[in-house]
Design a protein around this motif. Structure first.
Motif, PDB file in Angstrom:
ATOM      1  N   GLY A   1       0.825  -1.194   0.000  1.00 39.97           N
ATOM      2  CA  GLY A   1       0.000   0.000   0.000  1.00 39.97           C
ATOM      3  C   GLY A   1       0.860   1.245   0.000  1.00 39.97           C
ATOM      4  O   GLY A   1       2.066   1.192   0.284  1.00 39.97           O
ATOM      5  N   GLY A   2       0.239   2.348  -0.325  1.00 40.44           N
ATOM      6  CA  GLY A   2       0.946   3.625  -0.312  1.00 40.44           C
ATOM      7  C   GLY A   2       0.956   4.240   1.069  1.00 40.44           C
ATOM      8  O   GLY A   2       0.494   3.648   2.047  1.00 40.44           O
ATOM      9  N   ALA A   3       1.478   5.450   1.149  1.00 41.05           N
ATOM     10  CA  ALA A   3       1.557   6.158   2.423  1.00 41.05           C
ATOM     11  C   ALA A   3       0.154   6.419   2.979  1.00 41.05           C
ATOM     12  O   ALA A   3      -0.748   6.855   2.255  1.00 41.05           O
TER      13      ALA A   3
ATOM     14  N   GLU B   1       4.038   0.364  -1.756  1.00 44.00           N
ATOM     15  CA  GLU B   1       3.873   0.298  -3.208  1.00 44.00           C
ATOM     16  C   GLU B   1       4.206   1.685  -3.747  1.00 44.00           C
ATOM     17  O   GLU B   1       3.445   2.624  -3.564  1.00 44.00           O
ATOM     18  N   VAL B   2       5.385   1.813  -4.369  1.00 43.39           N
ATOM     19  CA  VAL B   2       5.857   3.142  -4.776  1.00 43.39           C
ATOM     20  C   VAL B   2       5.958   3.296  -6.286  1.00 43.39           C
ATOM     21  O   VAL B   2       6.383   4.336  -6.779  1.00 43.39           O
ATOM     22  N   GLY B   3       5.568   2.284  -7.043  1.00 45.66           N
ATOM     23  CA  GLY B   3       5.763   2.359  -8.490  1.00 45.66           C
ATOM     24  C   GLY B   3       4.642   3.017  -9.259  1.00 45.66           C
ATOM     25  O   GLY B   3       4.697   3.084 -10.483  1.00 45.66           O
TER      26      GLY B   3
ATOM     27  N   LEU C   1      11.923  -6.255  -5.091  1.00 48.62           N
ATOM     28  CA  LEU C   1      11.790  -6.970  -3.825  1.00 48.62           C
ATOM     29  C   LEU C   1      10.339  -7.363  -3.567  1.00 48.62           C
ATOM     30  O   LEU C   1      10.054  -8.507  -3.182  1.00 48.62           O
ATOM     31  N   ASN C   2       9.408  -6.434  -3.779  1.00 48.69           N
ATOM     32  CA  ASN C   2       7.991  -6.749  -3.571  1.00 48.69           C
ATOM     33  C   ASN C   2       7.547  -7.909  -4.452  1.00 48.69           C
ATOM     34  O   ASN C   2       6.828  -8.810  -4.005  1.00 48.69           O
ATOM     35  N   ALA C   3       7.967  -7.898  -5.706  1.00 49.25           N
ATOM     36  CA  ALA C   3       7.574  -8.966  -6.629  1.00 49.25           C
ATOM     37  C   ALA C   3       8.157 -10.306  -6.190  1.00 49.25           C
ATOM     38  O   ALA C   3       7.477 -11.348  -6.244  1.00 49.25           O
TER      39      ALA C   3
ATOM     40  N   ARG D   1      15.206   6.912  -7.986  1.00 50.80           N
ATOM     41  CA  ARG D   1      14.787   5.941  -9.009  1.00 50.80           C
ATOM     42  C   ARG D   1      15.358   4.552  -8.718  1.00 50.80           C
ATOM     43  O   ARG D   1      14.688   3.537  -8.925  1.00 50.80           O
ATOM     44  N   LEU D   2      16.609   4.514  -8.217  1.00 49.02           N
ATOM     45  CA  LEU D   2      17.215   3.225  -7.868  1.00 49.02           C
ATOM     46  C   LEU D   2      16.432   2.551  -6.752  1.00 49.02           C
ATOM     47  O   LEU D   2      16.129   1.348  -6.824  1.00 49.02           O
ATOM     48  N   PHE D   3      16.086   3.317  -5.704  1.00 51.73           N
ATOM     49  CA  PHE D   3      15.322   2.738  -4.597  1.00 51.73           C
ATOM     50  C   PHE D   3      13.962   2.246  -5.074  1.00 51.73           C
ATOM     51  O   PHE D   3      13.526   1.153  -4.716  1.00 51.73           O
ATOM     52  N   ARG D   4      13.287   3.045  -5.888  1.00 48.78           N
ATOM     53  CA  ARG D   4      11.972   2.638  -6.406  1.00 48.78           C
ATOM     54  C   ARG D   4      12.082   1.326  -7.170  1.00 48.78           C
ATOM     55  O   ARG D   4      11.270   0.404  -6.985  1.00 48.78           O
TER      56      ARG D   4
END
Length: 414
Positions: free
Chosen positions: A241-243, A368-370, A390-392, A381-384
């Motif tokens: 989820g988002g913030a 979920e940040v994408g 990782l989530n996948a 962008r690297l962290f995203r």
């Protein structure tokens, strides 16, 4: 022992009279519920629902054979309707035992809230426990005897075949019953006293299933001990989820009915950051007092611990921040040489393998940040990108994956 649920709702019923909320507006048909009342083998009536004789007739039963009418909780408002021919309703003193001529055995159970619970034993040897709204047995771990309540701490002899309680209002009571051995793997847990705090239909069933419970429409008759299709709880769940989407609250709710939960906070502490301290305090205040907390990013030993209680990880995005720091992902030389990427990939692979090998119940939270704006910096962008990977990878190892948006959980798998 046969049990007919003449009503399954809160004392005010569902929908509540005059209430304009969305849950009440959609509580129609089979989702409408009268106040909870139980008819046991047509001889014992627990609590009263409006128009009990008519409710019994709709369920294909009759109240003509009722020999005992027991009340479990104080009733506000107008006097309850007692149909002609029924015995006078009574509340049994805590700890007192009754034996009916039908062979049913009743024990009054002291509670940690006003009211009385009832343990019912049938002539066939099956046993059930019925608790009033907002209550759990007194004397369970973390639930001391209420002031003035007599009797020894509650100690069931063996798991019940059936337990009926306010699952949504008191998930901690269900957790304590599990810890005390009153609810076992084959105990049928039925939610009653259902109010308008949760929308009826799929959302209600989803939340109850996550607690290892179910509900049935008013008028349902069940044979105590016959039900064995206890909801199959997923071993691994990923909540995305988002913030401020409600993802942490959803994850915590999924384990609120289970004992001994270990809450793993991967964010740690931040000296001098008052706002962060307030966030941590708000999280802690939501958790049941019986939960333990560990502040660590060393998740692999926790995930692979054998025969361990449930684990809640909040969250993987902060774990990734620590992993990227440790791998030197922000060091230009290590990034250009590929050392940082290899180190991060190795640590991520260890974590994913630990999820795959986990035998304990695990609920993990991640951001979920994408779906938002592309970060303006290369580091962002690297962290995203790494969090998306990782989530996948973790989701691929989970039986159940949820996406929470605007406080609403959408099942993606399971």
């Amino acid at each position: 022992m046969e049990l007919t649920l003449l009503g399954t709702g809160a004392p005010a019923g569902l929908p509540r009279p005059g209430c304009p909320c969305a849950a009440c507006a959609t509580a129609v048909g089979a989702d409408a519920r009268a106040a909870t009342a139980l008819l046991v083998d047509d001889v014992l009536l627990l609590d009263l629902t409006p128009g009990p004789a008519l409710a019994a007739a709709r369920a294909g039963r009759t109240l003509h054979g009722v020999r005992q009418l027991l009340l479990s909780h104080p009733h506000d408002g107008p006097a309850q309707e007692v149909p002609p021919g029924l015995p006078a309703p009574v509340r049994v003193a805590d700890g007192r035992r009754l034996t009916l001529i039908s062979g049913h055995r009743v024990r009054a159970v002291a509670l940690d809230a006003p009211g009385t619970g009832y343990e019912i034993g049938g002539p066939d040897g099956e046993r059930l426990l019925y608790l009033p709204p907002g209550a759990g047995p007194a004397g369970l771990p973390g639930s001391p005897l209420r002031e003035g309540a007599p009797g020894a701490p509650y100690a069931p002899a063996a798991p019940y075949s059936l337990v009926l309680l306010d699952v949504l209002g008191r998930p901690d009571a269900l957790a304590r019953l599990r810890a005390a051995g009153a609810v076992g793997p084959t105990t049928d847990v039925l939610a009653v006293h259902i109010d308008h705090g949760v929308p009826p239909g799929p959302e209600l069933r989803r939340r109850l299933a996550a607690a290892g419970a179910r509900t049935v429409p008013d008028g349902t008759t069940a044979v105590v001990g016959d039900y064995r299709a206890v909801p199959d709880l997923p071993r691994r769940t990923l909540v995305l989820g988002g913030a401020r989407s409600g993802k942490s609250a959803e994850a915590e709710r999924r384990l609120a009915a289970f004992p001994g939960v270990l809450y793993v906070a991967t964010g740690g502490t931040r000296d001098g950051d008052a706002e962060w301290a307030d966030r941590v305090a708000a999280h802690r205040s939501r958790r049941p007092a019986s939960w333990r907390t560990a502040e660590t990013c060393d998740l692999v030993p926790l995930l692979t611990a054998p025969d361990a209680p449930p684990l809640l990880i909040d969250c993987l995005s902060l774990w990734l921040t620590d992993a990227m720091d440790s791998a030197g992902c922000w060091d230009e030389d290590r990034r250009r040489s590929g050392e940082a990427a290899r180190a991060l990939a190795g640590r991520t692979a260890e974590l994913v393998a630990a999820f795959r090998a986990a035998t304990r119940t695990v609920v993990a939270v991640s951001n979920e940040v994408g779906s938002g704006v592309v970060p303006a910096t290369a580091a962002g962008r690297l962290f995203r990108d790494e969090l998306g990977r990782l989530n996948a990878a973790v989701a691929a190892e989970c039986e159940h994956v949820l996406l929470v948006t605007a406080g609403t959980a959408l099942p993606l798998r399971g």
